[in-house]
Design a protein around this motif. Structure first.
Motif, short mmCIF file in Angstrom:
data_model
loop_
_atom_site.label_atom_id
_atom_site.label_comp_id
_atom_site.label_asym_id
_atom_site.label_seq_id
_atom_site.Cartn_x
_atom_site.Cartn_y
_atom_site.Cartn_z
N MET A 275 0.95 -1.25 0.12
CA MET A 275 0.05 0.03 -0.19
C MET A 275 0.84 1.12 -0.05
O MET A 275 0.81 2.03 0.82
CB MET A 275 -0.98 0.06 1.02
N PRO A 276 1.62 1.35 -1.04
CA PRO A 276 2.55 2.59 -1.09
C PRO A 276 1.92 4.08 -1.11
O PRO A 276 0.94 4.11 -1.52
CB PRO A 276 3.17 2.67 -2.39
N ALA A 277 2.36 4.97 -0.46
CA ALA A 277 1.58 6.05 -0.24
C ALA A 277 2.01 7.20 -1.30
O ALA A 277 1.42 8.16 -1.47
CB ALA A 277 2.04 6.79 1.10
N ASP A 278 3.15 7.09 -2.07
CA ASP A 278 3.31 7.76 -3.28
C ASP A 278 3.74 6.96 -4.30
O ASP A 278 4.14 5.70 -4.28
CB ASP A 278 4.10 8.89 -2.96
N ARG A 279 4.07 7.66 -5.55
CA ARG A 279 4.58 6.90 -6.82
C ARG A 279 5.92 6.56 -6.65
O ARG A 279 6.35 5.46 -6.87
CB ARG A 279 4.42 7.87 -7.76
N ASP A 280 6.92 7.36 -5.91
CA ASP A 280 8.44 7.05 -5.59
C ASP A 280 8.50 5.65 -4.89
O ASP A 280 9.33 4.87 -5.13
CB ASP A 280 9.00 8.17 -5.09
N THR A 281 7.53 5.47 -3.83
CA THR A 281 7.63 4.26 -3.10
C THR A 281 7.09 3.17 -3.92
O THR A 281 7.91 2.29 -3.88
CB THR A 281 6.33 4.58 -1.79
N LEU A 282 6.26 3.25 -4.63
CA LEU A 282 5.75 2.30 -5.56
C LEU A 282 6.72 1.71 -6.51
O LEU A 282 7.03 0.61 -6.52
CB LEU A 282 4.36 2.79 -6.44
N GLN A 283 7.40 2.69 -7.19
CA GLN A 283 8.55 2.22 -8.21
C GLN A 283 9.86 1.64 -7.54
O GLN A 283 10.69 0.94 -8.19
CB GLN A 283 8.83 3.25 -9.08
N LYS A 284 9.80 1.69 -6.33
CA LYS A 284 11.08 1.23 -5.61
C LYS A 284 10.58 -0.32 -4.99
O LYS A 284 11.61 -0.91 -4.60
CB LYS A 284 11.33 1.90 -4.32
N LEU A 285 9.44 -0.69 -5.09
CA LEU A 285 8.97 -2.13 -4.82
C LEU A 285 9.67 -2.94 -5.80
O LEU A 285 9.95 -2.71 -6.94
CB LEU A 285 7.62 -2.16 -4.86
N THR A 286 10.28 -4.22 -5.35
CA THR A 286 11.17 -5.15 -6.09
C THR A 286 10.46 -5.35 -7.33
O THR A 286 11.09 -5.48 -8.47
CB THR A 286 11.40 -6.54 -5.18
N ALA A 287 9.38 -5.65 -7.19
CA ALA A 287 8.61 -6.19 -8.46
C ALA A 287 8.48 -5.21 -9.48
O ALA A 287 7.96 -5.44 -10.91
CB ALA A 287 7.18 -6.90 -8.13
N PHE A 288 8.40 -3.82 -9.28
CA PHE A 288 8.18 -2.86 -10.01
C PHE A 288 9.62 -2.07 -10.79
O PHE A 288 9.57 -1.24 -11.39
CB PHE A 288 7.42 -1.64 -9.53
N LYS A 289 10.48 -2.98 -10.75
CA LYS A 289 11.83 -2.44 -11.17
C LYS A 289 12.23 -2.82 -12.39
O LYS A 289 13.05 -2.26 -13.19
CB LYS A 289 13.05 -2.79 -10.15
N GLY A 290 11.42 -3.67 -13.17
CA GLY A 290 11.52 -4.32 -14.27
C GLY A 290 11.23 -3.06 -15.50
O GLY A 290 10.56 -2.03 -15.05
N ARG A 291 12.00 -3.21 -16.61
CA ARG A 291 11.66 -2.11 -17.70
C ARG A 291 9.92 -2.13 -18.04
O ARG A 291 9.63 -0.96 -18.24
CB ARG A 291 12.40 -2.48 -18.76
#
Length: 424
Positions: A275-291
């Motif tokens: 439940m990330p509070a902002d976009r920056d936190t979301l994109q730091k999640l492991t599964a969101f690091k792919g291209r």
């Protein structure tokens, strides 16, 4: 076998190691992708004799659509053909040329929809996979049946290939052509077995039911099939799963790319759990690091943010909606009598299936048994149960084998409740 060039089956005590590899009898033909070649194929298959072996290759796991990217056919007197439906869009002329004969298809329910999409609709089918189930074969994949019944080893290496690739590599085309190489012989051998075991009429009814089946209704809440969603514990997180799934589905459909290649299910579940509070936190999640995930990061964040802001009244329920009875595991608590009926019915049907060497689900659909046990007719008798089964699309052979025992199961008394269990 009909060709002197076809190797004879091995008589070794270890057939899995010594079976001859199935090869093309007539060599690999060119892919049909221009009008003149398609016209020639239409005439060739119209002039052939006997049933037609038909197969189709899709790009499951690569494309969003379930369209056919290659259609394979073989008929006595016509030879084999590999048809690329993409340049034509419509293959109804080819379908019309063979419409009055039997189509042999392995696992017909997987191919009929994509064949119909290009205008190829049979009036009569012989499903070798379904026939194999009726005969009690433990493995009913095409390669397994060809091995067990005809004594040949088939290639499997390109079963998960991306058939939308163009041009299609020659080894893939050989693999595809081999899928129809022995279907006619397999069909004839299986028919003989069905007749010997008294199951031919069963098979005829099953094949007719395949063609009579209505189109599948979309399942409610398809986002609930997200892999790993059992780890999502609250309604707000479920809202994130739903929002991300729907956003991904729109992108995938528009691009005709398999949804998992846009964003894996693991990423959806991770975002819902964190439940990330902002976009920056979301994109730091492991599964969101792919291209792939980064390419649509704005869309993913908008979906998550939308779910975060939804009022409670618009969040999805914790449990899925059911079109029919609840999961059987809940019956003992919710309705012990229904649970007793279901247990008796399942046991009786399983015993009949075992006696006839059938998978239980091919003797009678599990959903039909559940519906009958959960809410049986008020006046249970053989005629009423027979009508119920018929209304739920059971075939005459299935009704003949199961109606009596199901009537007994619906009228048998439930076992006594434990002493510490309160009365109804």
């Amino acid at each position: 076998m009909s060709s002197a060039n076809t190797p004879q089956p091995s008589t070794s005590d270890d057939p899995t190691a010594t079976l001859p590899l199935l090869e093309l009898r007539d060599g690999l033909s060119d892919v049909i992708d221009v009008e003149s070649a398609l016209t020639d194929a239409v005439e060739a298959f119209r002039a052939g004799s006997g049933p037609v072996a038909v197969d189709a290759e899709r790009a499951s796991g690569y494309r969003y659509s379930h369209r056919a990217y290659l259609v394979q056919l073989r008929r006595e007197g016509s030879g084999s053909a590999l048809v690329d439906p993409i340049p034509f869009g419509d293959l109804s002329a080819l379908g019309d040329a063979i419409v009055d004969t039997e189509w042999i298809i392995h696992a017909a329910n997987q191919d009929l929809a994509c064949l119909a999409e290009v205008g190829m609709v049979p009036r009569q089918v012989f499903d070798t996979e379904l026939a194999g189930r009726l005969l009690g074969y433990p493995k009913v994949g095409l390669a397994s049946l060809v091995s067990e019944v005809l004594g040949y080893r088939m290639r499997k290496e390109h079963s998960a290939a991306d058939w939308s690739t163009r041009p299609l590599p020659a080894p893939w085309l050989v693999y595809a052509a081999l899928d129809v190489e022995m279907l006619i012989e397999l069909r004839d051998a299986i028919e003989q077995e069905l007749r010997r075991e008294g199951k031919w009429e069963w098979a005829e009814q099953e094949f007719a039911a395949i063609l009579d089946a209505p189109p599948r209704e979309p399942k409610p809440d398809p986002w609930r099939r997200t892999s790993g969603m059992h780890r999502v514990r609250n309604r707000r997180s479920l809202g994130v799963v739903r929002a991300l799934w729907e956003a991904r589905d729109q992108i995938a459909e528009s691009a005709d790319i398999s949804p998992g290649r846009i964003l894996p299910d693991a990423a959806i579940v991770e975002a819902a759990s964190a439940m990330p509070a902002d976009r920056d936190t979301l994109q730091k999640l492991t599964a969101f690091k792919g291209r792939g995930a980064h390419r649509h990061m704005r869309t993913w964040w908008e979906a998550v943010d939308h779910a975060r802001r939804l009022p409670d009244s618009e969040l999805p329920k914790q449990g899925p909606r059911y079109d029919g009875p609840p999961p059987a595991r809940a019956w003992a608590d919710r309705d012990p009598d229904a649970a007793a009926r279901l247990s008796a019915a399942r046991t009786a049907v399983a015993e009949i299936a075992e006696a006839h060497r059938l998978p239980t689900e091919n003797l009678l659909a599990p959903d039909t048994i559940r519906r009958l046990a959960w809410s049986p007719p008020s006046d249970v008798n053989l005629e009423v149960v027979t009508t119920f089964l018929r209304d739920h699309h059971a075939r005459p052979w299935q009704i003949g084998l199961t109606a009596d025992v199901l009537t007994d199961a619906m009228t048998s008394e439930a076992p006594a409740k434990p002493l510490d269990q309160p009365p109804d």
